[in-house]
Design a protein around this motif. Structure first.
Motif, short mmCIF file in Angstrom:
data_model
loop_
_atom_site.label_atom_id
_atom_site.label_comp_id
_atom_site.label_asym_id
_atom_site.label_seq_id
_atom_site.Cartn_x
_atom_site.Cartn_y
_atom_site.Cartn_z
N UNK A 101 0.83 -1.20 0.00
CA UNK A 101 0.00 0.00 0.00
C UNK A 101 0.87 1.25 0.00
N UNK A 102 2.02 1.17 0.66
CA UNK A 102 2.90 2.33 0.73
C UNK A 102 3.39 2.76 -0.64
N UNK A 103 3.89 1.80 -1.45
CA UNK A 103 4.43 2.21 -2.75
C UNK A 103 3.32 2.51 -3.75
N UNK A 104 2.22 1.75 -3.70
CA UNK A 104 1.13 1.98 -4.64
C UNK A 104 0.55 3.38 -4.43
N UNK A 105 0.33 3.74 -3.17
CA UNK A 105 -0.26 5.05 -2.85
C UNK A 105 0.70 6.19 -3.16
N UNK A 106 1.99 5.91 -3.18
CA UNK A 106 2.98 6.94 -3.50
C UNK A 106 2.90 7.35 -4.96
N UNK A 107 2.69 6.37 -5.84
CA UNK A 107 2.72 6.63 -7.28
C UNK A 107 1.35 6.59 -7.96
N UNK A 112 -6.43 0.09 -6.23
CA UNK A 112 -7.53 -0.37 -7.06
C UNK A 112 -8.18 -1.60 -6.43
N UNK A 113 -9.32 -2.00 -6.97
CA UNK A 113 -10.07 -3.12 -6.40
C UNK A 113 -9.23 -4.39 -6.36
N UNK A 114 -8.46 -4.66 -7.43
CA UNK A 114 -7.64 -5.86 -7.47
C UNK A 114 -6.56 -5.85 -6.38
N UNK A 115 -6.11 -4.66 -6.01
CA UNK A 115 -5.13 -4.55 -4.93
C UNK A 115 -5.73 -5.02 -3.61
N UNK A 116 -6.93 -4.51 -3.31
CA UNK A 116 -7.56 -4.85 -2.04
C UNK A 116 -7.86 -6.35 -1.95
N UNK A 117 -8.23 -6.97 -3.06
CA UNK A 117 -8.51 -8.41 -3.05
C UNK A 117 -7.28 -9.20 -2.60
N UNK A 118 -6.14 -8.83 -3.13
CA UNK A 118 -4.92 -9.57 -2.82
C UNK A 118 -4.36 -9.20 -1.46
N UNK A 119 -4.43 -7.94 -1.09
CA UNK A 119 -3.78 -7.48 0.14
C UNK A 119 -4.62 -7.69 1.39
N UNK A 120 -5.93 -7.66 1.26
CA UNK A 120 -6.78 -7.84 2.43
C UNK A 120 -6.88 -9.30 2.84
N UNK A 125 -5.44 -0.31 -13.94
CA UNK A 125 -5.35 0.86 -14.81
C UNK A 125 -3.91 1.36 -14.92
N UNK A 126 -3.12 1.15 -13.89
CA UNK A 126 -1.75 1.67 -13.87
C UNK A 126 -0.78 0.86 -14.72
N UNK A 127 -1.19 -0.29 -15.18
CA UNK A 127 -0.30 -1.16 -15.96
C UNK A 127 -0.06 -0.59 -17.35
N UNK A 128 1.21 -0.36 -17.70
CA UNK A 128 1.54 0.04 -19.07
C UNK A 128 2.72 -0.75 -19.64
N UNK A 129 3.15 -1.79 -18.89
CA UNK A 129 4.18 -2.68 -19.41
C UNK A 129 3.93 -4.08 -18.85
N UNK A 130 4.02 -5.06 -19.74
CA UNK A 130 3.85 -6.46 -19.36
C UNK A 130 5.10 -7.22 -19.77
N UNK A 131 5.53 -8.16 -18.93
CA UNK A 131 6.78 -8.85 -19.17
C UNK A 131 6.63 -10.33 -18.85
N UNK A 132 7.57 -11.12 -19.41
CA UNK A 132 7.55 -12.56 -19.14
C UNK A 132 8.97 -13.06 -18.96
#
Length: 317
Positions: free
Chosen positions: A183-189, A193-201, A306-313
Motif C-alpha cells: 500500500x505504501x508504494x502503490x499510494x505513492x505513485x 484499485x479493487x484488485x489490490x484490495x482483493x490480494x492485500x486484504x 489501470x496503472x499497468x503500461x508494461x507487461x513482461x515474461x
C-alpha cells in the motif's frame, strides 16, 4: 608503523593527495630551476596550446580531461601573466580562440631542456622501483572509468547489508506487513484499485489457497520486502509475479534482487515454465530489476490494473 600502514587502503585519497602535493611542490621548484615563469597547474593547458595554436576553452578542456570552468580559470591566470591571448573566432564570433602569446612561445623553446631532464629523472626513478607506477595509473584510470570508486563502494555496501537479509515463506504474522509495504508504494505513485484490495486484504484466500506463494524478506528479523507468485489460469503462463514491494527505508540492500531470485527459484520448484508480470514504466528501478532478472517485454494481455503500461515474461524452462 606509519599512519597509512595503520589505516590501510581506505585512506587512498589522502595518500594520493600527499604524493600529488609533494610532486607539485617539486614541480614549482623545477620551473624556478630552469627560469620558466610557469605554475604546475598551468602545464596541461600550456602544453596543449604549444602543440596546436588557436583552440577554444571547450576543446582544450576535452583534450586534457579537465572541466570547462577549471580551464577557463587557468586561461585567465595565464593571460594575466602574459602567456596567452584570446580573440574572436573569425568563423564564429560567439567563440573565443586561445593561443600562446609571444612570451608563451618563448617558453616553448626555453622549456625543452626541462622536458628532457624531467623525463630522464622519472625514467631513473622508475628503474629503481619494482612496480611501474605509470602503468598502474593507466590501469586504475581504465577500471575507474568502467565503474567509479563510489559505485564499487555502493556495491560492497549492498553485499554486506544483504547478508542480514533472510527470505522466508509467508506466515499470518506477516499479513499486515504484506499489505502495508504494498500500500505504501502503490499510494505513492498511483491509486489503490479493487484488485489490490482483493490480494492485500486476504492473501491466504486470494493467493495461497489457489496454489500461489508469498515470500517475505526479513532484514535483521523485521519485514522489509515481500513478493508473491499468483497462480494463473492461462495456457501460456503458470504464475504471475506480483505484489513485490520493498520498504523505501530498506532500499539499497539488494532486497529486491534477493526476493526476485527467490521467487524465480520457487516457481522452478513448482514446475513452472513461464512467469508473467505487470508494472509501470514510471517505476524505473523496478523495471530495470526485471530486465536484469531476464524478463522481456510482451504485449496484448488484458490487465485488471489501470496503472499497468508494461507487461513482461520470463521463460524459466
Amino acid at each position: 608503523m606509519s599512519f597509512f600502514d595503520t589505516v590501510g587502503k581506505m585512506a587512498i585519497g589522502s595518500r594520493l593527495r600527499l604524493l600529488t602535493d609533494k610532486i607539485t611542490e617539486d614541480a614549482a621548484q623545477i620551473y624556478k630551476l630552469y627560469n620558466v615563469d610557469m605554475q604546475p597547474k598551468w602545464f596541461p593547458v600550456f602544453y596543449q596550446l604549444s602543440q596546436q595554436e588557436g583552440q577554444t576553452i571547450t576543446a582544450i578542456a576535452k583534450d586534457i580531461g579537465h572541466s570547462h570552468p577549471s580551464v577557463s580559470k587557468i586561461i585567465s591566470e595565464m593571460a594575466a601573466h602574459g602567456l596567452v591571448k584570446e580573440k574572436k573566432d573569425k568563423s564564429d564570433g560567439r567563440r573565443n580562440m586561445v593561443s600562446l602569446s609571444a612570451k608563451g612561445k618563448e617558453i616553448v623553446t626555453k622549456i625543452q631542456h626541462q622536458y628532457t631532464d624531467v623525463n630522464n629523472a622519472i625514467e631513473e626513478l622508475q628503474a629503481n622501483t619494482r612496480n611501474n607506477l605509470w602503468k598502474a595509473i593507466e590501469e586504475w584510470e581504465f577500471l575507474l572509468q568502467q565503474q567509479s570508486l563510489l559505485q564499487r563502494v555502493q556495491q560492497q555496501k549492498k553485499q554486506r547489508e544483504s547478508q542480514d537479509v533472510e527470505i522466508v515463506p509467508f506466515q499470518l504474522q506477516y499479513q499486515q506487513a504484506f499489505k502495508n509495504l504494498n500500500e505504501e508504494w502503490i499510494s505513492t505513485y498511483f491509486t489503490m484499485e479493487a484488485a489490490d484490495y482483493k490480494a492485500l486484504d486476504n492473501p491466504k484466500a486470494y493467493i495461497l489457497d489457489k496454489g500461489g506463494y508469498i515470500l517475505v524478506a526479513l532484514y535483521k528479523g523485521e519485514p522489509a520486502g515481500v513478493c508473491a507468485l499468483i497462480k494463473m489460469d492461462d495456457p501460456e503462463y503458470d504464475f504471475e509475479m506480483a505484489k513485490m514491494a520493498v520498504s523505501p527505508r530498506m532500499q539499497g540492500k539488494h532486497i529486491g534482487w534477493l526476493l526476485g531470485q527467490a521467487i524465480v527459484a520457487k516457481a522452478k520448484e513448482a514446475g513452472a515454465r513461464k512467469i508473467y508480470l505487470e508494472s509501470n514504466t514510471i517505476l524505473k528501478p523496478a523495471v530495470n530489476l526485471y530486465y536484469k532478472m531476464g524478463f522481456s517485454k510482451v504485449i496484448g494481455h488484458a490487465s485488471p490494473y489501470e496503472r499497468c503500461n508494461i507487461q513482461m515474461e520470463l521463460d524459466i524452462q
